[in-house]
Design an enzyme around this catalytic site. Structure first.
Site, PDB file in Angstrom:
ATOM      1  CG  HIS A  57     -18.059 -32.359 -33.549  1.00  9.72           C
ATOM      2  ND1 HIS A  57     -18.346 -31.560 -34.591  1.00  9.72           N
ATOM      3  CD2 HIS A  57     -16.752 -32.198 -33.318  1.00  9.72           C
ATOM      4  CE1 HIS A  57     -17.346 -31.150 -35.172  1.00  9.72           C
ATOM      5  NE2 HIS A  57     -16.268 -31.542 -34.220  1.00  9.72           N
ATOM      6  CE  LYS A  96     -17.023 -28.158 -31.853  1.00  6.52           C
ATOM      7  NZ  LYS A  96     -16.969 -28.957 -32.897  1.00  6.52           N
ATOM      8  CG  ASP A 126     -29.564 -14.783 -18.293  1.00  4.64           C
ATOM      9  OD1 ASP A 126     -29.576 -15.696 -17.707  1.00  4.64           O
ATOM     10  OD2 ASP A 126     -29.203 -13.696 -18.282  1.00  4.64           O
ATOM     11  CG  HIS A 172     -11.831 -25.821 -36.601  1.00 13.07           C
ATOM     12  ND1 HIS A 172     -12.905 -25.593 -35.521  1.00 13.07           N
ATOM     13  CD2 HIS A 172     -11.868 -27.212 -36.863  1.00 13.07           C
ATOM     14  CE1 HIS A 172     -13.027 -27.063 -35.046  1.00 13.07           C
ATOM     15  NE2 HIS A 172     -12.503 -27.722 -35.772  1.00 13.07           N
ATOM     16  CE  LYS A 205     -16.554 -27.588 -37.238  1.00 12.99           C
ATOM     17  NZ  LYS A 205     -15.333 -28.185 -37.608  1.00 12.99           N
ATOM     18  CG  ASP A 243     -28.844 -19.131 -55.069  1.00 13.82           C
ATOM     19  OD1 ASP A 243     -27.604 -19.121 -55.827  1.00 13.82           O
ATOM     20  OD2 ASP A 243     -29.757 -19.693 -55.302  1.00 13.82           O
TER      21      ASP A 243
END
Length: 353
Positions: A105, A107, A112, A271, A273, A278
């Site tokens: 899952h 991404k 470089d 979508h 996350k 604090d």
């Protein structure tokens, strides 16, 4: 000058990623769960092919379940020397579910070994209007993300491997890379999030599309409220997985009664996350707060203590809050009996959500 940029808009994100790809001199590493056979997918393929033809080292990992393309889609890229791996190819057998449940899952885009993109976004035209959370970071931590990518590249076709060698946290300056592999025992992202929640003194901000927290995660949130910590959670009003929405309803009323503030984002599909504790720490990446992310997926998150990033994340969170409606306990308590039954029934199979 800031060495980072946050992206909630996929159209802007894709433009930035493509621009950096075209400027690459040495290497491009791309890892994604979903890769669409569409205009966006073709734009990325063509840019990557161009760089491979120029001699840039191009490596791509696409989860086999999430892939909407096959190897021949990248024919010219492969011919130019680019390397593609479809992660954990689907196995057709009598144990088709258990054999294929562990998905990648993550991404990532690393340019470089100097620039890294990570967050919630896949490569897909249909997702262009989704509300995401991604970061572009130009920092020495990018070289460590490159190492993590290459590590995953090596095991992309290995359903069996020694897990403890692929989960070590990596600290670099104000950042820490936490990665997960499918495991009940080793769940570093979950453990670190719970640790941060337990350390909170004033405020916990959570934004997530899929919210099926396990018992210990819920306990940590409720304990925080008892310490007079403000806990605010933003969820999509409707996600793209109806079953997940039904199961999450089981928890929302009880969490609300324990003082946790819950809001539904209603502008478009949320979508993104991320977590902010604090004014001290943050986490963002690919991991959701559900059983699949917590226990049976390959995930990667960036944890950090950069005050500027924390400030910007909080600003985004409270702007998102303006586009939300508050959770109604009355509606939840009076929802139809049949819905409660369905929620309970689906809760029995939450390990697949």
């Amino acid at each position: 000058m800031k060495n980072y940029q946050l992206f909630t808009d996929n159209a802007i994100l894709y433009q930035a990623m493509l621009a950096d790809i075209l400027l690459a001199k040495k290497s491009i590493y791309l890892e994604t769960y979903i890769y669409g056979n569409d205009e966006i997918g073709r734009q990325f393929r063509d840019a990557l092919t161009k760089k491979a033809q120029e001699g840039v080292d191009v490596k791509i990992i696409i989860d086999d379940f999430g892939a909407e393309v096959k190897e021949d889609f990248f024919h010219d890229l492969i011919k130019a020397g680019g390397k593609i791996k479809f992660f954990f190819k689907i196995i057709y057998s009598f144990k088709i579910l258990s054999k294929n449940n562990n998905r990648n899952h993550r991404k990532l885009l690393i340019i470089d070994e100097n620039i890294v993109y990570l967050g919630s976004s896949n490569i897909k035209q249909k997702h262009i209007a989704w509300h995401e959370m991604n970061i572009r970071l130009q920092d020495e931590v990018a070289q460590y993300f490159a190492s993590v990518f290459l590590d995953n590249f090596q095991i992309a076709h290995k359903h069996s491997f020694l897990k403890r060698f692929h989960i070590a946290p990596i600290r670099s300056g104000l950042f820490e890379i936490i990665r997960d592999v499918p495991s009940i025992k080793f769940k570093k992202i979950r453990k670190r999030k719970i640790e941060l929640i337990k350390q909170a003194k004033k405020q916990i901000l959570i934004e997530t599309p899929y919210f099926l927290p396990d018992k210990n995660f819920r306990k940590a949130l409720k304990s925080a409220v008892k310490r007079n910590v403000e806990v605010i959670i933003i969820l999509p009003k409707k996600s793209d997985v109806k079953m997940v929405d039904l199961v999450r309803n089981r928890y929302l009323g009880l969490l609300h009664k324990n003082g946790i503030q819950i809001y539904f984002y209603d502008a478009n599909f949320l979508h993104g996350k991320f977590l902010v504790i604090d004014d001290n720490s943050f986490s963002l990446g690919s991991a959701n707060i559900n059983y699949r992310s917590l226990y049976i997926a390959f995930e990667i998150n960036l944890f950090g203590w950069d005050k500027n990033i924390i400030k910007d994340l909080k600003n985004i969170f409270f702007e998102d809050l303006k586009k939300c409606e508050i959770f109604s306990y009355t509606k939840w308590e009076t929802r139809p009996i049949i819905q409660k039954w369905v929620e309970k029934l689906l809760g029995k199979i939450r390990s697949n959500m």
